[in-house]
Design a protein around this motif. Structure first.
Motif, PDB file in Angstrom:
ATOM      1  N   SER A  16       0.821  -1.208   0.000  1.00 25.38           N
ATOM      2  CA  SER A  16       0.000   0.000   0.000  1.00 25.38           C
ATOM      3  C   SER A  16       0.857   1.261   0.000  1.00 25.38           C
ATOM      4  O   SER A  16       0.612   2.197  -0.765  1.00 25.38           O
ATOM      5  CB  SER A  16      -0.928  -0.009   1.224  1.00 25.38           C
ATOM      6  OG  SER A  16      -1.691   1.171   1.288  1.00 25.38           O
TER       7      SER A  16
ATOM      8  N   PRO B 296      -2.641   1.539  -4.025  1.00 22.34           N
ATOM      9  CA  PRO B 296      -3.875   0.847  -3.634  1.00 22.34           C
ATOM     10  C   PRO B 296      -4.325  -0.232  -4.608  1.00 22.34           C
ATOM     11  O   PRO B 296      -4.897  -1.239  -4.198  1.00 22.34           O
ATOM     12  CB  PRO B 296      -4.906   1.979  -3.537  1.00 22.34           C
ATOM     13  CG  PRO B 296      -4.345   3.101  -4.357  1.00 22.34           C
ATOM     14  CD  PRO B 296      -2.866   2.989  -4.237  1.00 22.34           C
TER      15      PRO B 296
ATOM     16  N   ALA C 275      -4.999  -4.217  -3.711  1.00 24.90           N
ATOM     17  CA  ALA C 275      -6.165  -5.028  -4.085  1.00 24.90           C
ATOM     18  C   ALA C 275      -5.720  -6.285  -4.829  1.00 24.90           C
ATOM     19  O   ALA C 275      -6.272  -7.375  -4.634  1.00 24.90           O
ATOM     20  CB  ALA C 275      -7.121  -4.211  -4.950  1.00 24.90           C
TER      21      ALA C 275
ATOM     22  N   THR D 190     -10.817  -2.687  -2.392  1.00 27.92           N
ATOM     23  CA  THR D 190      -9.702  -2.098  -1.661  1.00 27.92           C
ATOM     24  C   THR D 190     -10.047  -1.932  -0.182  1.00 27.92           C
ATOM     25  O   THR D 190      -9.229  -2.211   0.698  1.00 27.92           O
ATOM     26  CB  THR D 190      -9.320  -0.731  -2.260  1.00 27.92           C
ATOM     27  OG1 THR D 190      -8.975  -0.911  -3.641  1.00 27.92           O
ATOM     28  CG2 THR D 190      -8.145  -0.116  -1.515  1.00 27.92           C
TER      29      THR D 190
END
Length: 444
Positions: free
Chosen positions: A42, A47, A51, A271
């Motif tokens: 992250s 992001p 995911a 996310t």
């Protein structure tokens, strides 16, 4: 047997605590490795990469489920054998468990590697997240055997009366994972591939640390030549089955959550769930730690037919699970923002969704602890039917219909409520069954 005398005569509270803290710290750190991967991805990649890596997290659950399946099944037989003073049988069970797990993992990782792209999309990947999922998945699958060996060894070492070393191996793995992640991500800029390599390298060193137990004075844990016994294979597979179902259904639950969030809230929803799920993996392992502290003790006392002490250990474990669940739920309600800030300081829609939902989701831990303790207890005294019923109720029978129905009827916010409603209903149903039938819990 001096070791047996200490276990059978030591006050239950002190005995349980001596296993509890090493088990909790060990399992917590094992899962922290996955959380650390999420934080570094992250912060260092982004992001979308987070995911993508979360799509691959169920593979850890698949590998862990196999090591728990064979490990807990074998370790229960191992401790029961030691309780009956049959050291030779215990060593045969250990050797058989190791070989059996090795063969199963080899077959499964090979199949997953061949079908990697199809598996990733089945787990909730899309065109944005698949490249990251592919990077991470490939390395984790190629070296997946190392991860399962570490977990199997830690389980048996704990059952051999050395919970501190079982913890130490996982502590070393976790610390090195942080260090390796920093260098692979921020210094050498290896991206998601670096995160996977950090996990593998740190686990290899953890296995080396755990292997020192074989040279410890007083250790019963040894490999033997003649170990194949069809009856023992059936028992290992049967006793360990609830652990396999628990962990393998974690993978299924993550996939279903990913698909549901993607359907209702898009990539931002996936996310948000990724952030909550990384924390969930860690928190879940705390409760697994309670069960892993209970298992060797209840199995040993069950083998020695000390049933009053078995009852006492169960009561202590249930109280511990409820207490920890309450603490987690309170903190999640009061401080969701600071907790989620570990995934990045910038406000984004995904983090906002995670902050708003985590408090609801965390209510489930109050009941989750009870379910995990009961499942582990019934498994440890070879009451497989009841352990399996608890597992299937909370992970399949109740969970899947609720995940489909609640958001459809009441909106996406209810996705977060599926976990607490499922766990609470399971506690209610199991408790009602035991009370209605006036059953002593060990006689189920």
């Amino acid at each position: 047997m001096e070791k047996a005398l200490k276990i059978e005569t030591r006050p239950l509270g002190l005995l349980f605590v001596s296993y509890l803290f090493p088990a909790m710290i060990g399992t917590l750190l094992m899962s922290v490795n996955i959380l650390i991967d999420g934080i570094f991805v992250s912060q260092g990649v982004g992001p979308t990469a987070l995911a993508g890596v979360n799509i691959a997290v169920p593979i850890f659950s698949v590998l862990l489920s196999i090591s728990l399946w064979i490990g807990m099944g074998g370790a229960t037989l191992y401790s029961v054998s030691l309780g009956r003073n049959d050291v030779e049988k215990a060593r045969k069970v250990f050797t058989l468990s190791f070989v059996l797990m090795f063969l199963i993992v080899m077959i499964i990782t090979t199949v997953l590697l061949i079908q990697m792209e199809n598996i990733a999309y089945l787990f909730g990947a899309n065109d944005q997240t698949y490249p990251y999922a592919k990077e991470y998945l490939y390395i984790i699958l190629v070296f997946g055997m190392i991860y399962t060996i570490e977990n199997l060894l830690s389980i048996f070492i704990r059952n051999d009366g050395n919970p501190k070393l079982a913890m130490a191996g996982l502590v070393v793995t976790s610390i090195l994972n942080i260090i390796f992640n920093y260098f692979f991500i921020f210094v050498w800029e290896y991206g998601v591939t670096g995160v996977a390599l950090a996990t593998v390298l740190s686990t290899v060193i953890g296995v080396i640390v755990l292997s020192s137990h074989f040279f410890r004075k007083g250790s019963y844990l040894k490999f033997v030549g003649k170990f194949v016994d069809k009856k023992d294979i059936v028992k290992i597979v049967g006793i360990g089955f609830p652990s396999f179902v628990v962990e393998s259904t974690v993978a299924i639950m993550v996939v279903l959550y990913n698909v549901t969030f993607l359907y209702y809230l898009g990539t931002e929803g996936v996310t948000a769930y990724a952030m909550v799920n990384y924390l969930h993996v860690v928190l879940m392992m705390i409760f697994f730690g309670i069960g892993m502290a209970l298992q060797p003790l209840s199995s040993y006392h069950y083998g020695a037919r000390l049933m009053d002490r078995v009852d006492g250990l169960l009561k202590i474990a249930i109280k511990t699970g409820i207490g920890i669940g309450l603490v987690i739920a309170i903190f999640a309600f009061l401080f969701p923002g600071p907790i989620m800030s570990v995934f990045g300081g910038d406000i984004n829609k995904g983090r906002g969704l995670a902050v708003s939902g985590f408090g609801y989701f965390a209510l489930g831990y109050i009941f989750f602890g009870i379910n995990m303790v009961l499942m582990e207890f019934f498994q440890s005294i070879e009451r497989i039917r009841m352990a399996t019923i608890i597992t299937l109720l909370r992970s399949v029978i109740l969970f899947i219909p609720l995940l489909i129905i609640l958001p459809k009827l009441f909106g996406p916010t209810l996705i977060w409520w599926v976990f607490p409603i499922t766990e609470g209903t399971t506690v209610l149903l199991v408790g009602t069954y035991l009370l209605k039938n006036n059953k002593r819990i060990k006689d189920v």
